[in-house]
Design a protein around this motif. Structure first.
Motif, mmCIF file in Angstrom:
data_model
loop_
_atom_site.group_PDB
_atom_site.id
_atom_site.type_symbol
_atom_site.label_atom_id
_atom_site.label_comp_id
_atom_site.label_asym_id
_atom_site.label_seq_id
_atom_site.Cartn_x
_atom_site.Cartn_y
_atom_site.Cartn_z
ATOM 1 N N VAL A 36 0.849 -1.190 0.000
ATOM 2 C CA VAL A 36 0.000 0.000 0.000
ATOM 3 C C VAL A 36 0.883 1.238 0.000
ATOM 4 N N THR A 37 0.506 2.235 -0.812
ATOM 5 C CA THR A 37 1.215 3.514 -0.805
ATOM 6 C C THR A 37 0.290 4.607 -0.279
ATOM 7 N N GLN A 38 0.856 5.731 0.054
ATOM 8 C CA GLN A 38 0.069 6.849 0.564
ATOM 9 C C GLN A 38 -0.249 7.865 -0.523
ATOM 10 N N THR A 39 -0.042 7.529 -1.780
ATOM 11 C CA THR A 39 -0.353 8.435 -2.877
ATOM 12 C C THR A 39 -1.582 7.945 -3.626
ATOM 13 N N ALA A 40 -2.138 8.805 -4.462
ATOM 14 C CA ALA A 40 -3.334 8.460 -5.222
ATOM 15 C C ALA A 40 -3.012 7.407 -6.288
#
Length: 65
Positions: A36-40
């Motif tokens: 999971v990343t924290q960007t869109a």
């Protein structure tokens, strides 16, 4: 958040390597992880490289993986 699932469908341990942080996470046979990343999602925050002995997730920017 962008995310993808990764599974180890082999009969041996598999290394999931996360760059640029250089962290390794070992997957048992049949195990599944979610990266999971924290960007869109539309920002294409990471890409995957599959090697014979490991899979490498690399960030396309300075996003958190």
């Amino acid at each position: 958040m962008a995310k993808t699932r990764v599974s180890n469908e082999t009969d041996t341990m598999l290394c999931l390597w996360v760059e640029p942080w250089g962290t390794d996470h070992w997957m048992r046979p049949g195990e599944e992880f979610t990266v999971v990343t924290q960007t869109a999602p539309e920002e294409s925050p990471f890409y995957v490289v599959v090697h014979r002995s490991h899979k490498c997730f690399s960030s396309a920017s300075s996003s958190e993986v």
